[in-house]
Design an enzyme around this catalytic site. Structure first.
Site, mmCIF file in Angstrom:
data_model
loop_
_atom_site.group_PDB
_atom_site.id
_atom_site.type_symbol
_atom_site.label_atom_id
_atom_site.label_comp_id
_atom_site.label_asym_id
_atom_site.label_seq_id
_atom_site.Cartn_x
_atom_site.Cartn_y
_atom_site.Cartn_z
ATOM 1 N N SER A 128 0.916 -1.356 -0.048
ATOM 2 C CA SER A 128 0.134 0.259 -0.257
ATOM 3 C C SER A 128 1.216 1.375 -0.060
ATOM 4 O O SER A 128 2.064 1.610 0.883
ATOM 5 C CB SER A 128 -0.950 -0.106 1.702
ATOM 6 N N TYR A 153 -2.426 -0.283 10.644
ATOM 7 C CA TYR A 153 -2.829 -1.225 8.537
ATOM 8 C C TYR A 153 -1.614 -0.717 7.564
ATOM 9 O O TYR A 153 -1.033 -1.840 7.260
ATOM 10 C CB TYR A 153 -3.985 -0.325 8.086
#
Length: 356
Positions: A128, A153
């Site tokens: 990501s 995350y």
């Protein structure tokens, strides 16, 4: 090839399954159908894929279950693994941290163990843009420091890159990590800004824009993500013969391990993004401009020069074209029955999307 595709009922996973099936690959899908958002959308994605490209096996299981994952590898013996399954969402990680440890750490370890026990030609996995964390230099380069994540995350995605490198080094597993930048398009997640903002516009709900709408994001249309994945499929990384321990390249290794950014390379200011949405929806948004919110990332932009060099491709779908396609799907899926939108879209978070 026989391809094990995790997260096959997810946004990127469903589009990826469609492309792979159309190209004649044998796809074995895996998804746990969790309730982070309405599983009805996941079922609808699968129906869409099967209508467009035919049926394929879909295993409903939790990848954090080591025995179940071992059985999947033993039964399927895939040539390639595309690991897209994860607990998504930056803000959700603030209130549900253990979901990320289970889905993003334990599950990925089980995938790596499966690739170790039943060797594969290539493991591609989703990282990501959020790994860039506190970095404020743009465009984000694969050579930038990513040691300061700003969410759990992001930390789990960085951990995935490190875990993959370890297994690549120790067991020779060719691993490619893909840092996605703000993916959007038809069949997207309802917690992401396109659906949230479109729903607010069509229902007349106010949009609160922090930093006076001056945030910038590098939006990437889903077809460009899938095209990059398809081109990388048979390009398993090799050890970099020029890798220098004294001056290490963060994107390559002495092991068969590689990282890529996949982004639009054209950051868009929030106000311009909304203007495109308004144009294609044919309605104006009710906007409330607010100061910068603590912790928000001001801008993201991907340096995709490595991707261009290695596969001869960079994202091509403009925001205008991508939003037009998204709006056509949004109207069809959510507004055939006006009540459907109210039932299926998550409660609106009127902030600009964090990197994802």
């Amino acid at each position: 090839m026989k391809i094990l595709l995790t997260g096959a009922a997810g946004f990127i996973g469903a589009h990826c399954a469609l492309r792979l099936l159309r190209e004649g690959h044998r796809v074995i899908g895996v998804d746990n159908f969790n309730d982070y958002y309405d599983p009805t959308l996941k079922e609808a994605r699968l129906d869409w894929v099967r209508q467009e490209a035919g049926d394929f096996p879909l295993l409903r299981l939790d990848l954090a279950d080591a025995e179940a994952v071992t059985s999947v590898f033993e039964d399927s013996r895939p040539d390639v693994v595309i690991h897209l399954a994860a607990q998504a969402g930056v803000r959700y990680s603030l209130s549900n941290p253990r979901a990320y440890a289970s889905s993003n750490i334990d599950a990925f370890l089980n995938i790596l163990e499966g690739c170790r026990a039943y060797p594969v030609q290539h493991l591609l996995y989703a990282s990501s843009s959020s790994v860039y964390g506190a970095n404020q230099r743009t465009p984000y380069s694969l050579r930038d420091n990513v040691d300061h994540p700003l969410s759990l995350y992001a930390a789990t995605k960085k951990a995935n890159e490190l875990m993959a490198h370890t297994y690549s080094h120790l067991f020779g597993i060719p691993c490619t990590g893909l840092r996605f930048f703000t993916v959007y398009g038809p069949w997207g997640r309802p917690d992401m800004s396109p659906i949230q903002f479109a729903q607010a516009i069509v229902t007349g709900e106010p949009l609160q824009l922090f930093n006076h709408g001056q945030h910038q994001r590098d939006f990437t249309y889903i077809d460009d993500i899938v095209e990059s994945l398809a081109r990388l499929l048979d390009k398993a990384p090799l050890p970099n013969p020029d890798w220098d321990r004294e001056h290490p390249d963060p994107a390559t290794s002495m092991a068969p391990w590689r990282l890529y950014n996949i982004g639009g390379q054209s950051p868009v200011e929030l106000r311009d993004y909304l203007a495109v949405l308004e144009k294609h929806l044919g309605q104006r948004a009710r906007i409330e401009l607010l100061p910068l919110q603590a912790g928000d990332v001001l801008a993201t932009c991907a340096d995709v020069s490595d991707l261009q060099r290695d596969i001869g491709f960079h994202p091509r779908i403009s925001l205008d074209e991508g939003i037009a396609r998204f709006v056509a799907w949004f109207r069809d899926y959510y507004h055939r029955d006006p009540s459907a939108a109210q039932q299926e879209v998550l409660p609106m978070q009127m902030t600009f999307p964090l990197p994802s």
